[in-house]
Design a protein around this motif. Sequence first.
Motif, PDB file in Angstrom:
ATOM      1  N   LEU A  54       6.045  -6.525  60.507  1.00 27.81           N
ATOM      2  CA  LEU A  54       4.598  -6.771  60.435  1.00 27.81           C
ATOM      3  C   LEU A  54       4.259  -7.802  59.359  1.00 27.81           C
ATOM      4  CD1 LEU A  54       3.299  -3.126  60.864  1.00 27.81           C
ATOM      5  CD2 LEU A  54       3.181  -4.984  62.536  1.00 27.81           C
ATOM      6  N   SER A  55       4.970  -7.785  58.266  1.00 32.01           N
ATOM      7  CA  SER A  55       4.733  -8.753  57.204  1.00 32.01           C
ATOM      8  C   SER A  55       5.097 -10.158  57.647  1.00 32.01           C
ATOM      9  CB  SER A  55       5.527  -8.366  55.957  1.00 32.01           C
ATOM     10  OG  SER A  55       5.090  -7.115  55.489  1.00 32.01           O
ATOM     11  N   GLU A  56       6.190 -10.276  58.366  1.00 29.32           N
ATOM     12  CA  GLU A  56       6.580 -11.579  58.912  1.00 29.32           C
ATOM     13  C   GLU A  56       5.538 -12.063  59.920  1.00 29.32           C
ATOM     14  OE1 GLU A  56       9.095 -14.976  59.838  1.00 29.32           O
ATOM     15  OE2 GLU A  56       8.548 -13.798  58.094  1.00 29.32           O
ATOM     16  N   ILE A  57       5.006 -11.161  60.722  1.00 29.74           N
ATOM     17  CA  ILE A  57       3.949 -11.536  61.674  1.00 29.74           C
ATOM     18  C   ILE A  57       2.721 -12.058  60.926  1.00 29.74           C
ATOM     19  CG2 ILE A  57       2.289 -10.604  63.340  1.00 29.74           C
ATOM     20  CD1 ILE A  57       4.616  -8.796  64.345  1.00 29.74           C
ATOM     21  N   ALA A  58       2.357 -11.407  59.833  1.00 31.41           N
ATOM     22  CA  ALA A  58       1.207 -11.872  59.035  1.00 31.41           C
ATOM     23  C   ALA A  58       1.464 -13.271  58.496  1.00 31.41           C
ATOM     24  CB  ALA A  58       0.928 -10.894  57.894  1.00 31.41           C
ATOM     25  N   ARG A  59       2.679 -13.519  58.010  1.00 29.81           N
ATOM     26  CA  ARG A  59       3.008 -14.849  57.489  1.00 29.81           C
ATOM     27  C   ARG A  59       2.959 -15.903  58.588  1.00 29.81           C
ATOM     28  NH1 ARG A  59       6.607 -18.434  57.754  1.00 29.81           N
ATOM     29  NH2 ARG A  59       8.083 -17.113  58.839  1.00 29.81           N
ATOM     30  N   ILE A 102      -3.663 -15.032  52.356  1.00 26.50           N
ATOM     31  CA  ILE A 102      -3.499 -13.753  53.053  1.00 26.50           C
ATOM     32  C   ILE A 102      -4.098 -12.693  52.135  1.00 26.50           C
ATOM     33  CG2 ILE A 102      -1.859 -12.040  53.931  1.00 26.50           C
ATOM     34  CD1 ILE A 102       0.117 -14.375  54.394  1.00 26.50           C
ATOM     35  N   VAL A 103      -4.895 -11.800  52.699  1.00 26.47           N
ATOM     36  CA  VAL A 103      -5.543 -10.733  51.931  1.00 26.47           C
ATOM     37  C   VAL A 103      -4.943  -9.399  52.348  1.00 26.47           C
ATOM     38  CG1 VAL A 103      -7.721  -9.530  51.476  1.00 26.47           C
ATOM     39  CG2 VAL A 103      -7.702 -12.024  51.742  1.00 26.47           C
ATOM     40  N   THR A 104      -4.577  -8.582  51.358  1.00 30.45           N
ATOM     41  CA  THR A 104      -4.105  -7.226  51.622  1.00 30.45           C
ATOM     42  C   THR A 104      -4.880  -6.250  50.742  1.00 30.45           C
ATOM     43  OG1 THR A 104      -2.402  -7.100  49.902  1.00 30.45           O
ATOM     44  CG2 THR A 104      -1.765  -8.090  51.993  1.00 30.45           C
ATOM     45  N   VAL A 105      -4.862  -4.991  51.134  1.00 32.01           N
ATOM     46  CA  VAL A 105      -5.424  -3.918  50.314  1.00 32.01           C
ATOM     47  C   VAL A 105      -4.347  -2.853  50.222  1.00 32.01           C
ATOM     48  CG1 VAL A 105      -7.224  -2.176  50.079  1.00 32.01           C
ATOM     49  CG2 VAL A 105      -7.753  -4.363  51.164  1.00 32.01           C
ATOM     50  N   SER A 106      -4.068  -2.414  48.993  1.00 29.66           N
ATOM     51  CA  SER A 106      -3.012  -1.429  48.857  1.00 29.66           C
ATOM     52  C   SER A 106      -3.125  -0.699  47.534  1.00 29.66           C
ATOM     53  CB  SER A 106      -1.650  -2.120  48.963  1.00 29.66           C
ATOM     54  OG  SER A 106      -0.612  -1.191  48.912  1.00 29.66           O
ATOM     55  N   GLY A 107      -3.102   0.611  47.592  1.00 31.66           N
ATOM     56  CA  GLY A 107      -3.114   1.408  46.374  1.00 31.66           C
ATOM     57  C   GLY A 107      -1.799   1.326  45.627  1.00 31.66           C
ATOM     58  N   ASP A 108      -0.687   1.162  46.366  1.00 31.46           N
ATOM     59  CA  ASP A 108       0.623   1.125  45.716  1.00 31.46           C
ATOM     60  C   ASP A 108       1.283  -0.254  45.744  1.00 31.46           C
ATOM     61  OD1 ASP A 108       1.433   0.862  48.345  1.00 31.46           O
ATOM     62  OD2 ASP A 108       2.586   2.724  48.393  1.00 31.46           O
ATOM     63  N   GLY A 109       0.665  -1.220  46.384  1.00 29.32           N
ATOM     64  CA  GLY A 109       1.179  -2.582  46.393  1.00 29.32           C
ATOM     65  C   GLY A 109       2.250  -2.882  47.424  1.00 29.32           C
ATOM     66  N   GLN A 110       2.636  -1.891  48.225  1.00 30.29           N
ATOM     67  CA  GLN A 110       3.741  -2.085  49.167  1.00 30.29           C
ATOM     68  C   GLN A 110       3.491  -3.188  50.184  1.00 30.29           C
ATOM     69  OE1 GLN A 110       6.887  -0.959  49.162  1.00 30.29           O
ATOM     70  NE2 GLN A 110       6.315  -0.132  47.174  1.00 30.29           N
ATOM     71  N   ILE A 111       2.289  -3.238  50.752  1.00 33.99           N
ATOM     72  CA  ILE A 111       2.012  -4.251  51.772  1.00 33.99           C
ATOM     73  C   ILE A 111       2.140  -5.649  51.163  1.00 33.99           C
ATOM     74  CG2 ILE A 111       0.257  -5.203  53.313  1.00 33.99           C
ATOM     75  CD1 ILE A 111      -0.736  -2.306  53.746  1.00 33.99           C
ATOM     76  N   ALA A 112       1.557  -5.861  49.995  1.00 31.27           N
ATOM     77  CA  ALA A 112       1.644  -7.171  49.330  1.00 31.27           C
ATOM     78  C   ALA A 112       3.099  -7.530  49.021  1.00 31.27           C
ATOM     79  CB  ALA A 112       0.805  -7.172  48.064  1.00 31.27           C
ATOM     80  N   ARG A 113       3.876  -6.560  48.559  1.00 33.48           N
ATOM     81  CA  ARG A 113       5.288  -6.820  48.247  1.00 33.48           C
ATOM     82  C   ARG A 113       6.062  -7.228  49.499  1.00 33.48           C
ATOM     83  NH1 ARG A 113       4.514  -2.127  45.239  1.00 33.48           N
ATOM     84  NH2 ARG A 113       4.388  -2.520  43.010  1.00 33.48           N
ATOM     85  N   HIS A 114       5.806  -6.547  50.602  1.00 34.35           N
ATOM     86  CA  HIS A 114       6.500  -6.900  51.850  1.00 34.35           C
ATOM     87  C   HIS A 114       6.144  -8.323  52.274  1.00 34.35           C
ATOM     88  CE1 HIS A 114       8.728  -3.384  53.219  1.00 34.35           C
ATOM     89  NE2 HIS A 114       7.773  -2.649  52.690  1.00 34.35           N
ATOM     90  N   ILE A 117       0.894  -2.117  57.674  1.00 35.17           N
ATOM     91  CA  ILE A 117      -0.199  -2.899  58.250  1.00 35.17           C
ATOM     92  C   ILE A 117      -0.596  -2.293  59.590  1.00 35.17           C
ATOM     93  CG2 ILE A 117      -0.863  -5.157  59.166  1.00 35.17           C
ATOM     94  CD1 ILE A 117       1.261  -6.340  57.189  1.00 35.17           C
ATOM     95  N   SER A 118      -1.887  -2.030  59.754  1.00 38.51           N
ATOM     96  CA  SER A 118      -2.376  -1.564  61.060  1.00 38.51           C
ATOM     97  C   SER A 118      -3.507  -2.454  61.578  1.00 38.51           C
ATOM     98  CB  SER A 118      -2.846  -0.107  60.978  1.00 38.51           C
ATOM     99  OG  SER A 118      -3.878   0.033  60.035  1.00 38.51           O
ATOM    100  N   ILE A 119      -4.014  -3.327  60.713  1.00 40.56           N
ATOM    101  CA  ILE A 119      -5.083  -4.249  61.112  1.00 40.56           C
ATOM    102  C   ILE A 119      -4.688  -5.651  60.653  1.00 40.56           C
ATOM    103  CG2 ILE A 119      -7.511  -4.892  60.801  1.00 40.56           C
ATOM    104  CD1 ILE A 119      -8.035  -1.921  60.118  1.00 40.56           C
ATOM    105  N   LEU A 120      -4.712  -6.587  61.568  1.00 42.77           N
ATOM    106  CA  LEU A 120      -4.453  -7.991  61.260  1.00 42.77           C
ATOM    107  C   LEU A 120      -5.624  -8.785  61.827  1.00 42.77           C
ATOM    108  CD1 LEU A 120      -2.266  -9.860  60.006  1.00 42.77           C
ATOM    109  CD2 LEU A 120      -1.417 -10.191  62.319  1.00 42.77           C
ATOM    110  N   GLU A 121      -6.394  -9.419  60.948  1.00 44.57           N
ATOM    111  CA  GLU A 121      -7.565 -10.177  61.371  1.00 44.57           C
ATOM    112  C   GLU A 121      -7.512 -11.579  60.795  1.00 44.57           C
ATOM    113  OE1 GLU A 121     -11.288  -8.356  60.329  1.00 44.57           O
ATOM    114  OE2 GLU A 121     -10.744  -6.429  61.188  1.00 44.57           O
TER     115      GLU A 121
END
Length: 124
Positions: free
Chosen positions: A12-17, A28-40, A116-120
């Motif tokens: 999913l992270s590669e798809i976002a890129r 690219i904008v992410t929201v994460s309490g633990d930072g995992q999405i941004a790290r990926h 990631i469950s939403i990509l806009e």
Amino acid sequence: HPEMKNSFNDVLSEIARVASEEVTAKAIVTVSGDGQIARHISRYRAQIPVFAVTDNDRVARQLALSSGVYSIIARPTTVDEAFAFAAQYGRDNQVLESGDTVVVAVGEPLSGAQTISILEVKTV
């Protein structure tokens, strides 16, 4: 399967890129309490900044070590609110301007998602 080369988050992270390249996004904008999405996403070395919206100071400091990731400390309740925080940050730091395209890659619930469950695609 243990033999899977990439995790679901990696794919999913590669798809976002790739999406960010295809639409010529400026961030690219992410929201994460633990930072995992941004790290990926950071692992795939996007050529644009990753704005990580988090409400956790410790996570924000940790994300400073991830390539291309800029933390925004805020507590959005909706995807649109997260985008608004990131768009304002981008404008304030001369990274974004009106009319720029941004890819938003978030999970639900916003502050607790680990995938990631939403990509806009949005316009500033």
